[in-house]
Design an enzyme around this catalytic site. Structure first.
Site, PDB file in Angstrom:
ATOM      1  N   CYS A  31       0.841  -1.209   0.000  1.00 15.56           N
ATOM      2  CA  CYS A  31       0.000   0.000   0.000  1.00 15.56           C
ATOM      3  C   CYS A  31       0.876   1.259   0.000  1.00 15.56           C
ATOM      4  CB  CYS A  31      -0.903  -0.046   1.233  1.00 15.56           C
ATOM      5  SG  CYS A  31      -1.788   1.476   1.584  1.00 15.56           S
ATOM      6  N   CYS A  34       0.140   3.816   2.692  1.00 18.01           N
ATOM      7  CA  CYS A  34       0.586   3.283   3.989  1.00 18.01           C
ATOM      8  C   CYS A  34       2.070   3.563   4.196  1.00 18.01           C
ATOM      9  CB  CYS A  34       0.338   1.779   4.068  1.00 18.01           C
ATOM     10  SG  CYS A  34      -1.399   1.302   3.975  1.00 18.01           S
TER      11      CYS A  34
END
Length: 112
Positions: A31, A34
């Site tokens: 991600c 993230c």
């Protein structure tokens, strides 16, 4: 202040049965947002670590915790107080946004 990796046992013992305020960042290696949040989260742990305990959950390594918290999107920051979810922020935001969110739970005059 260090960020602790949360385990299933730790979730039961430290979060659900815990006292005080805990922040949990749900993320995954694949991600991009993230990964962008990681240095922000580390700075938040440095700034708020004396009043909030910070945890990380990689949803690919601990899917049972993500499932128990109903995580559908990442990055996701959940705030627990005395074993209950009191706030949540989904998606990447500027550091100042997270600081405003967390400061609500560090003020002793706030009964959140």
């Amino acid at each position: 202040m260090t960020i602790q990796t949360l385990t299933a046992d730790g979730f039961k013992n430290d979060i659900l049965a815990g006292n005080g305020v805990q922040a949990i960042r749900f993320w995954a290696e694949w991600c991009g947002p993230c990964r962008m949040m990681k240095p922000i989260y580390q700075k938040l742990a440095e700034n708020f670590g004396d009043t909030i305990t910070f945890y990380d959950v990689n949803i690919d390594l601990s899917p049972e915790i993500a499932s128990a918290c109903g995580i559908a999107s990442i990055p996701n920051l959940m705030i627990f107080k005395d074993g209950n979810v009191v706030d949540q922020m989904v998606g990447l935001a500027p550091q100042s946004t997270y600081e405003r969110l967390l400061s609500q739970y560090t003020n002793p005059n706030n009964a959140a």
